[in-house]
Design a protein around this motif. Structure first.
Motif, mmCIF file in Angstrom:
data_model
loop_
_atom_site.group_PDB
_atom_site.id
_atom_site.type_symbol
_atom_site.label_atom_id
_atom_site.label_comp_id
_atom_site.label_asym_id
_atom_site.label_seq_id
_atom_site.Cartn_x
_atom_site.Cartn_y
_atom_site.Cartn_z
ATOM 1 N N ASN A 1 16.890 15.823 -6.034
ATOM 2 C CA ASN A 1 15.460 17.298 -5.024
ATOM 3 C C ASN A 1 16.186 17.172 -3.726
ATOM 4 O OD1 ASN A 1 13.754 18.284 -6.776
ATOM 5 N ND2 ASN A 1 13.794 15.546 -6.886
ATOM 6 N N SER A 2 16.905 18.286 -3.052
ATOM 7 C CA SER A 2 17.524 19.008 -2.130
ATOM 8 C C SER A 2 17.604 20.129 -1.964
ATOM 9 C CB SER A 2 18.555 17.853 -1.340
ATOM 10 O OG SER A 2 19.909 18.608 -2.248
ATOM 11 N N TYR A 3 17.884 20.535 -0.626
ATOM 12 C CA TYR A 3 17.828 21.890 -0.695
ATOM 13 C C TYR A 3 19.140 22.268 -1.255
ATOM 14 C CZ TYR A 3 18.641 26.004 3.029
ATOM 15 O OH TYR A 3 19.069 27.247 3.334
ATOM 16 N N PRO A 4 20.303 22.122 -0.885
ATOM 17 C CA PRO A 4 21.381 22.051 -1.064
ATOM 18 C C PRO A 4 21.503 22.006 -2.650
ATOM 19 C CG PRO A 4 22.232 19.854 0.262
ATOM 20 C CD PRO A 4 20.257 20.404 -0.091
ATOM 21 N N THR A 5 20.830 21.926 -3.136
ATOM 22 C CA THR A 5 19.921 21.536 -4.738
ATOM 23 C C THR A 5 19.858 22.481 -4.946
ATOM 24 O OG1 THR A 5 20.390 18.939 -5.274
ATOM 25 C CG2 THR A 5 19.270 20.416 -6.806
ATOM 26 N N ALA A 6 18.652 23.044 -4.167
ATOM 27 C CA ALA A 6 17.844 24.252 -5.055
ATOM 28 C C ALA A 6 19.142 25.743 -4.475
ATOM 29 C CB ALA A 6 17.184 24.208 -3.381
ATOM 30 N N LEU A 7 19.429 26.163 -3.478
ATOM 31 C CA LEU A 7 20.841 26.691 -3.479
ATOM 32 C C LEU A 7 21.564 26.875 -4.059
ATOM 33 C CD1 LEU A 7 21.345 26.013 0.224
ATOM 34 C CD2 LEU A 7 20.707 28.440 -0.799
ATOM 35 N N LEU A 8 22.119 25.348 -4.806
ATOM 36 C CA LEU A 8 23.114 25.796 -5.771
ATOM 37 C C LEU A 8 22.526 26.529 -7.097
ATOM 38 C CD1 LEU A 8 25.590 24.841 -7.057
ATOM 39 C CD2 LEU A 8 24.892 22.833 -7.116
ATOM 40 N N ILE A 9 20.775 25.873 -7.594
ATOM 41 C CA ILE A 9 20.528 26.856 -8.561
ATOM 42 C C ILE A 9 20.286 28.112 -8.241
ATOM 43 C CG2 ILE A 9 18.522 26.311 -9.883
ATOM 44 C CD1 ILE A 9 18.061 23.366 -8.765
ATOM 45 N N ALA A 10 19.931 28.292 -6.850
ATOM 46 C CA ALA A 10 19.897 29.162 -7.238
ATOM 47 C C ALA A 10 21.099 30.541 -6.653
ATOM 48 C CB ALA A 10 19.010 29.827 -5.459
ATOM 49 N N PHE A 11 21.891 30.072 -6.702
ATOM 50 C CA PHE A 11 23.314 30.136 -7.029
ATOM 51 C C PHE A 11 23.899 30.381 -8.246
ATOM 52 C CE2 PHE A 11 27.894 29.680 -7.294
ATOM 53 C CZ PHE A 11 28.315 31.189 -6.762
ATOM 54 N N ILE A 12 23.946 29.644 -8.560
ATOM 55 C CA ILE A 12 24.889 29.579 -10.343
ATOM 56 C C ILE A 12 23.581 30.098 -11.392
ATOM 57 C CG2 ILE A 12 23.743 27.696 -11.217
ATOM 58 C CD1 ILE A 12 26.761 28.341 -11.171
#
Length: 425
Positions: free
Chosen positions: A218-229
């Motif tokens: 869980n992290s902000y970069p992970t959230a961004l990656l999920i939102a992108f991918i």
């Protein structure tokens, strides 16, 4: 806004138009268009089975109390409809992509579609008839048609029947050898992959894409990656949400449990990023915050008749976060104009919700409402706060603003096409 639109029309639209007229992309676009009625039926079936109205499930279970296994009989209607729609999506796309592409080459399109379908099953399509095999179906449809076209152009491969033979029989014999060689090529490649201990191409593809996500935290970069991918994969015809589901589940259960325990103990909530966070603040209307796209269409795209027709049909399921009719109807898949906002809107939404939580304005998600819970309501339930509803509403407004200029451009293109058609008439 006017300067931005002028810049995009000058530099972006020519490239987007050229890409949009590419025959392979047109074949894929039209294939999804043909399946739209089935997708709408399937979407409503999913909606009814998962309707997030308090007491609805108990009410229906009380009226139709008979069970078959673990399921109540009344839910089987929606399940059966799903089996006839989403469950066979890849099969339909495999045939239709080849059929449409073959027509642009002026070759036997029915035979090309049948050959593509046979080739799809030759590479293991039986394991991915639903959206899981969509990407493989697209690739097989395109490649098999290109091979079939080239082989059909070789005179030695054409079996010519005498005059008087029915056209259907004549076409089938003309396509016999090209079909044999095309299907054999796919079967041979699959055999080589099987020899390399890859039991199924579809399954292997999903594992290859999913595995890198499995160990992420869980992290902000992970959230961004999920939102992108997720929307990025959807753009290419892959069901992004299904592909990253194992990753989401690995972080979701322990995160929700830890958050609930911390809430009960009066401690700081440890995890911000989890499945209800993505469902309630990012996937509103479906992947890509497409509830914002619907709003933008109704505000700035009213003169775009195709968009308005699709939006009118997609609004009801969109309220419950089912956006397949919108994704396949506009379509969002391989739509170069809507690609940028489709990627950008969820990433901005993630950022707003994440920092609203970090700042203390909004509590972290401690419960998991059904994914079909309407936007804003789901956020209130997930965070057990009115602040969650405020942030969800803010994300919808921001997403609509992001989509608006691109919907405007799409409308401008559609109006130019209509004017050109009228002038030509």
């Amino acid at each position: 806004m006017k300067k931005f639109i002028a810049f995009m029309e000058k530099h972006f639209l020519p490239v987007a138009t050229k890409i949009g007229n590419q025959r392979h992309l047109i074949a894929i676009r039209d294939a999804f268009a043909y399946t739209m009625p089935l997708m709408i039926v399937g979407a409503f079936a999913v909606l009814i089975n998962n309707l997030p109205i308090p007491g609805f499930q108990s009410f229906m279970n009380g009226i139709f109390s008979e069970k078959l296994g673990d399921s109540y009989v009344w839910t089987l209607l929606g399940g059966n409809i799903w089996n006839g729609t989403f469950a066979i999506l890849s099969i339909l796309i495999s045939f239709l992509v080849a059929h449409n592409l073959a027509k642009t080459y002026d070759i036997d399109s029915i035979s090309a579609g049948i050959v593509s379908l046979a080739s799809f099953f030759a590479v293991g399509g039986a394991q991915g008839m639903d959206s899981a095999g969509l990407f493989i179906a697209l690739i097989v449809g395109l490649i098999s048609t290109e091979i079939f076209k080239r082989l059909s152009g070789v005179d030695k491969f054409n079996i010519k029947m005498p005059d008087g033979v029915p056209p259907a029989v004549s076409k089938s014999f003309a396509a016999l050898l090209p079909a044999i060689f095309t299907v054999t090529i796919f079967a041979f490649v699959t055999m080589l992959l099987n020899a390399m201990h890859i039991e199924n191409v579809v399954t292997a593809f999903y594992k290859a894409v999913q595995v890198p996500f499995m160990g992420m935290a869980n992290s902000y970069p992970t959230a961004l990656l999920i939102a992108f991918i997720t929307p990025f994969l959807w753009f290419f015809g892959l069901h992004g949400a299904n592909m990253i589901e194992p990753f989401m589940q690995t972080i979701n259960a322990p995160a929700i449990q830890a958050n609930a325990a911390a809430l009960k103990a009066g401690k700081e909530i440890p995890y911000i990023v989890n499945k209800p966070f993505m469902d309630s603040f990012v996937n509103m209307g479906g992947t890509g915050v497409t509830i914002g796209l619907l709003i933008a269409i109704f505000i700035v795209g009213r003169k775009n008749k195709p968009y308005m027709s699709v939006a009118s049909l997609a609004t009801a399921p969109g309220i419950f976060n089912i956006n397949e009719p919108l994704a396949f109807g506009l379509p969002l898949v391989l739509n170069p104009i809507l690609f940028v906002p489709y990627i950008l809107a969820p990433m901005v939404s993630v950022s707003i919700a994440y920092f609203a939580t970090v700042s203390g304005f909004m509590p972290a998600c401690t419960s998991m409402p059904p994914w079909v819970t309407p936007p804003i309501i789901g956020a209130v339930i997930a965070t057990a706060s009115w602040q969650g509803g405020v942030i969800a509403a803010l994300n919808i407004v921001v997403a609509a603003l992001i989509y608006a200029p691109f919907v405007y451009m799409s409308t401008a293109i559609e109006m130019r096409k209509s004017e050109a058609a009228l002038n030509a008439a």
